[in-house]
Design a protein around this motif. Structure first.
Motif, PDB file in Angstrom:
ATOM      1  N   ILE A  66     -10.335  30.166  25.420  1.00  8.22           N
ATOM      2  CA  ILE A  66     -11.010  29.057  25.403  1.00  8.22           C
ATOM      3  C   ILE A  66     -10.600  28.128  24.365  1.00  8.22           C
ATOM      4  CG2 ILE A  66     -12.719  29.814  23.499  1.00  8.22           C
ATOM      5  CD1 ILE A  66     -15.068  28.895  25.244  1.00  8.22           C
ATOM      6  N   THR A  67     -10.839  26.797  24.739  1.00 11.65           N
ATOM      7  CA  THR A  67     -10.441  25.869  23.641  1.00 11.65           C
ATOM      8  C   THR A  67     -11.709  25.094  23.127  1.00 11.65           C
ATOM      9  OG1 THR A  67      -8.382  25.251  25.016  1.00 11.65           O
ATOM     10  CG2 THR A  67      -9.201  23.333  23.435  1.00 11.65           C
ATOM     11  N   ASP A  68     -11.650  24.929  21.589  1.00 10.38           N
ATOM     12  CA  ASP A  68     -12.903  24.377  21.075  1.00 10.38           C
ATOM     13  C   ASP A  68     -12.882  22.943  21.222  1.00 10.38           C
ATOM     14  OD1 ASP A  68     -14.781  23.610  19.330  1.00 10.38           O
ATOM     15  OD2 ASP A  68     -14.202  25.339  17.923  1.00 10.38           O
ATOM     16  N   SER A  69     -13.920  22.492  21.912  1.00  8.96           N
ATOM     17  CA  SER A  69     -14.221  20.948  22.104  1.00  8.96           C
ATOM     18  C   SER A  69     -14.323  20.294  20.897  1.00  8.96           C
ATOM     19  CB  SER A  69     -15.397  21.056  23.121  1.00  8.96           C
ATOM     20  OG  SER A  69     -16.658  21.181  22.707  1.00  8.96           O
ATOM     21  N   SER A  70     -14.750  20.956  19.897  1.00  7.76           N
ATOM     22  CA  SER A  70     -15.011  20.072  18.671  1.00  7.76           C
ATOM     23  C   SER A  70     -13.886  19.766  17.899  1.00  7.76           C
ATOM     24  CB  SER A  70     -16.032  20.872  17.878  1.00  7.76           C
ATOM     25  OG  SER A  70     -15.274  21.923  17.413  1.00  7.76           O
ATOM     26  N   ASP A  71     -12.839  20.630  17.912  1.00  5.67           N
ATOM     27  CA  ASP A  71     -11.505  20.116  17.068  1.00  5.67           C
ATOM     28  C   ASP A  71     -10.319  20.301  17.897  1.00  5.67           C
ATOM     29  OD1 ASP A  71     -11.366  22.957  17.217  1.00  5.67           O
ATOM     30  OD2 ASP A  71     -11.829  23.500  15.203  1.00  5.67           O
ATOM     31  N   GLY A  72     -10.304  20.867  19.221  1.00  7.58           N
ATOM     32  CA  GLY A  72      -9.295  20.952  20.233  1.00  7.58           C
ATOM     33  C   GLY A  72      -8.476  22.136  20.026  1.00  7.58           C
ATOM     34  N   THR A  73      -8.725  23.257  18.935  1.00  7.72           N
ATOM     35  CA  THR A  73      -8.052  24.367  18.918  1.00  7.72           C
ATOM     36  C   THR A  73      -8.194  25.371  19.815  1.00  7.72           C
ATOM     37  OG1 THR A  73      -9.538  25.225  17.558  1.00  7.72           O
ATOM     38  CG2 THR A  73      -7.816  23.928  16.321  1.00  7.72           C
ATOM     39  N   THR A  74      -7.071  26.286  20.296  1.00  8.32           N
ATOM     40  CA  THR A  74      -7.107  26.922  21.029  1.00  8.32           C
ATOM     41  C   THR A  74      -6.593  28.322  20.561  1.00  8.32           C
ATOM     42  OG1 THR A  74      -6.427  25.330  22.772  1.00  8.32           O
ATOM     43  CG2 THR A  74      -6.181  27.787  23.498  1.00  8.32           C
ATOM     44  N   LEU A  75      -7.567  29.143  19.939  1.00  8.68           N
ATOM     45  CA  LEU A  75      -7.120  30.560  19.205  1.00  8.68           C
ATOM     46  C   LEU A  75      -7.596  31.573  19.880  1.00  8.68           C
ATOM     47  CD1 LEU A  75      -8.320  29.278  15.591  1.00  8.68           C
ATOM     48  CD2 LEU A  75      -5.857  29.329  16.884  1.00  8.68           C
ATOM     49  N   LEU A  76      -6.687  32.593  19.881  1.00  9.44           N
ATOM     50  CA  LEU A  76      -7.053  34.059  20.484  1.00  9.44           C
ATOM     51  C   LEU A  76      -7.445  34.754  19.493  1.00  9.44           C
ATOM     52  CD1 LEU A  76      -7.359  36.151  22.665  1.00  9.44           C
ATOM     53  CD2 LEU A  76      -4.831  36.705  22.318  1.00  9.44           C
ATOM     54  N   HIS A  77      -8.255  35.768  19.395  1.00  6.20           N
ATOM     55  CA  HIS A  77      -8.828  36.595  18.184  1.00  6.20           C
ATOM     56  C   HIS A  77      -8.329  37.836  18.881  1.00  6.20           C
ATOM     57  CE1 HIS A  77     -10.418  38.684  14.757  1.00  6.20           C
ATOM     58  NE2 HIS A  77     -11.025  39.366  15.499  1.00  6.20           N
ATOM     59  N   PHE A  78      -7.499  38.777  18.201  1.00  7.49           N
ATOM     60  CA  PHE A  78      -6.823  39.865  18.728  1.00  7.49           C
ATOM     61  C   PHE A  78      -7.040  41.190  17.691  1.00  7.49           C
ATOM     62  CE2 PHE A  78      -3.019  42.828  19.123  1.00  7.49           C
ATOM     63  CZ  PHE A  78      -3.394  43.528  20.156  1.00  7.49           C
ATOM     64  N   GLU A  79      -7.317  42.104  17.980  1.00  2.48           N
ATOM     65  CA  GLU A  79      -7.719  43.420  17.045  1.00  2.48           C
ATOM     66  C   GLU A  79      -6.903  44.575  17.661  1.00  2.48           C
ATOM     67  OE1 GLU A  79     -11.658  44.151  15.816  1.00  2.48           O
ATOM     68  OE2 GLU A  79     -12.048  41.959  15.461  1.00  2.48           O
ATOM     69  N   VAL A  80      -6.639  45.611  16.804  1.00  2.00           N
ATOM     70  CA  VAL A  80      -6.258  46.898  17.297  1.00  2.00           C
ATOM     71  C   VAL A  80      -7.026  47.835  16.217  1.00  2.00           C
ATOM     72  CG1 VAL A  80      -4.267  48.530  16.873  1.00  2.00           C
ATOM     73  CG2 VAL A  80      -3.824  46.051  17.595  1.00  2.00           C
ATOM     74  N   ARG A  81      -7.500  48.686  16.689  1.00  5.08           N
ATOM     75  CA  ARG A  81      -8.563  49.700  16.125  1.00  5.08           C
ATOM     76  C   ARG A  81      -8.276  51.098  16.414  1.00  5.08           C
ATOM     77  NH1 ARG A  81     -14.389  47.648  14.407  1.00  5.08           N
ATOM     78  NH2 ARG A  81     -13.817  45.189  14.361  1.00  5.08           N
ATOM     79  N   LYS A  82      -8.306  52.083  15.433  1.00  7.79           N
ATOM     80  CA  LYS A  82      -7.945  53.621  15.452  1.00  7.79           C
ATOM     81  C   LYS A  82      -9.539  53.928  15.415  1.00  7.79           C
ATOM     82  CE  LYS A  82      -5.861  57.965  14.126  1.00  7.79           C
ATOM     83  NZ  LYS A  82      -4.896  58.439  13.288  1.00  7.79           N
ATOM     84  N   GLY A  83     -10.022  54.382  16.534  1.00  6.71           N
ATOM     85  CA  GLY A  83     -11.664  54.656  16.539  1.00  6.71           C
ATOM     86  C   GLY A  83     -12.248  53.214  16.247  1.00  6.71           C
ATOM     87  N   ALA A  84     -13.296  53.250  15.342  1.00  3.66           N
ATOM     88  CA  ALA A  84     -14.120  51.869  15.012  1.00  3.66           C
ATOM     89  C   ALA A  84     -13.218  51.279  13.833  1.00  3.66           C
ATOM     90  CB  ALA A  84     -15.062  52.423  14.587  1.00  3.66           C
ATOM     91  N   ASP A  85     -12.067  51.874  13.272  1.00  4.62           N
ATOM     92  CA  ASP A  85     -11.574  51.502  11.896  1.00  4.62           C
ATOM     93  C   ASP A  85     -10.393  50.390  12.418  1.00  4.62           C
ATOM     94  OD1 ASP A  85     -12.871  53.027  10.466  1.00  4.62           O
ATOM     95  OD2 ASP A  85     -11.497  54.741  10.731  1.00  4.62           O
ATOM     96  N   PRO A  86     -10.708  49.049  11.849  1.00  6.61           N
ATOM     97  CA  PRO A  86      -9.526  48.000  12.312  1.00  6.61           C
ATOM     98  C   PRO A  86      -8.050  48.450  11.506  1.00  6.61           C
ATOM     99  CG  PRO A  86     -11.093  47.141  10.792  1.00  6.61           C
ATOM    100  CD  PRO A  86     -11.629  48.558  11.066  1.00  6.61           C
ATOM    101  N   MET A  87      -7.263  48.039  12.220  1.00  3.15           N
ATOM    102  CA  MET A  87      -5.682  48.235  11.759  1.00  3.15           C
ATOM    103  C   MET A  87      -5.071  46.742  11.757  1.00  3.15           C
ATOM    104  SD  MET A  87      -4.582  51.756  13.519  1.00  3.15           S
ATOM    105  CE  MET A  87      -3.637  52.215  12.244  1.00  3.15           C
TER     106      MET A  87
END
Length: 423
Positions: free
Chosen positions: A394-415
């Motif tokens: 998605i592109t933020d209409s307020s500031d024009g930024t297009t950011l993907l949030h990406f995570e890797v987890r082992k179980g529930a613990d973020p890495m």
């Protein structure tokens, strides 16, 4: 032996030149990649209307731009150090070849003088016939033949050494020109970096004056992150609980079968399964998937085909004197960019998180998270393959930024996802 040493000497320096070429080309590829990423961020900032106040996300873009510029300067410095080493090596090679050439010419001049003094066929015959016996006469004849062969080889060595010397002199001149160009490029990049840092300081000063708006923005971001983290943990905990129940059920069924086969045997102690991520790899299929995912650490494809990390993993300062924690990384990408799975697995859940979507994919005991999506084209329980499209950013209409949030987890613990993705 002198010519053997000369051959080994030239071989070593030619091999060093090959290694230099490989290292130099790798540094050039790194520099070109950094340049492309910087240009992408520049384009993003230019698209932002000058009438709009820069948001925290755009401040992150500025910080990423500065970080990439510093990396590029570091790469240029590495190129310069490599060239300095090559210049030093080539200078030593030129001096050695010049010394070797001088010795070869002196030896050849001595042989020419000897041949001139003994050029008469009569002298050669007298040298042979003056032998004490046939064996000595034969050796003298072979000596004259070998002497002639040696003269011809000596002339060839001189020509070859002269050629190698000319090549090294040309390389040395090229090295010096490349170094001069790199020094000019470095100065230009440093000047640009100074301007970018001044621009960032200026924008941060504006943000500091708009304290209320800034606090609202930070609070909104933290709330979104908390909602996403809560939804992810809930989904993963459900997976862990389901896997635990399945493992316990299989243990009870195995005990019942054992009791039926041997009624007199004592009942086995009930098997308990810990409520951890390890139960997610309890089956052979899940264990193999976990092992395959782990073995590809540092080689996973990026979740977008083109992007730059603008916010890293873990706690860090957000624009101003505010510390926040990021459970993943934020990748700046093109508007409407397609998002793809980084590894094969099962879609655990598609979530609606405050106006955008997030997709959770399970890879044995590991999970990957793709959030801030405009649309998705996968569903719960669906199997996906590597690089399969799962949605778009998605592109933020307020500031024009297009950011993907990406995570890797082992179980529930973020890495840290950066250590899993290919460089």
């Amino acid at each position: 032996m002198r010519f053997v040493r000369l051959f080994i000497f030239v071989f070593i320096f030619l091999s060093g030149g090959k290694l230099f070429a490989q290292s130099s080309s790798e540094l050039k590829r790194q520099k070109e990649a950094l340049t492309r990423e910087i240009e992408m961020l520049n384009s993003s900032l230019k698209q932002t209307s000058s009438s709009k106040r820069l948001s925290l996300k755009q401040i992150n873009v500025l910080e990423a731009q500065i970080r990439l510029r510093e990396q590029k300067i570091g790469t240029i410095n590495s190129e310069i150090r490599l060239l300095n080493n090559q210049i030093s090596d080539n200078t030593s090679t030129v001096h050695s070849l010049q010394s070797q050439l001088e010795k070869l010419k002196k030896e050849y001049a001595g042989m020419v003088l000897f041949a001139f003094r003994n050029q008469s066929a009569y002298s050669k015959l007298m040298f042979i016939f003056a032998a004490q016996d046939f064996n000595q006469a034969y050796k003298r004849l072979k000596y004259l033949q070998q002497f002639g062969d040696y003269r011809r080889k000596q002339a060839q060595y001189i020509l070859g050494t002269q050629k190698d010397l000319n090549i090294k002199i040309v390389e040395l001149d090229q090295n010096k020109r490349q170094k001069s160009n790199l020094l000019s490029e470095e100065e230009k990049e440093k000047t640009t970096l100074g301007g970018e840092k001044n621009n960032k300081a200026k924008e941060l000063g504006k943000l500091a004056k708009e304290e209320k708006q800034l606090k609202r923005e930070i609070s909104k971001k933290q709330q979104q992150a908390a909602r996403l983290n809560s939804a992810i943990r809930a989904a993963i905990n459900r997976e862990i609980l389901a896997a635990k129940r399945k493992a316990e059920q299989e243990a009870r069924e195995a005990a019942a079968r054992a009791k039926a086969e041997n009624p007199s045997a004592p009942a086995p102690a009930p098997k308990t399964v810990s409520n951890t991520s390890s139960v997610l790899a309890a089956t052979p299929e899940a264990l193999k998937l976990s092992s395959d995912f782990l073995s590809n650490r540092g080689r996973l494809p990026w979740p977008v085909s083109n992007g730059v990390i603008v916010e890293g993993f873990g706690p860090h300062r957000q624009g101003v004197n505010v510390m926040i924690n990021n459970d993943g990384i934020d990748i700046k990408t093109a508007e409407g960019a397609s998002v793809r799975a980084v590894f094969s697995g099962d879609v655990t859940r598609v979530m609606d998180v405050g106006g955008s979507y997030a997709v959770l994919i399970r890879h044995g005991e590991y999970f990957t998270v793709y959030s801030n999506l405009k649309s998705v084209n996968v569903s719960n329980g669906q199997k996906v393959s590597v690089k399969q499209a799962i949605g778009s950013v998605i592109t933020d209409s307020s500031d024009g930024t297009t950011l993907l949030h990406f995570e890797v987890r082992k179980g529930a613990d973020p890495m840290n996802p950066s250590s899993w993705l290919a460089n």
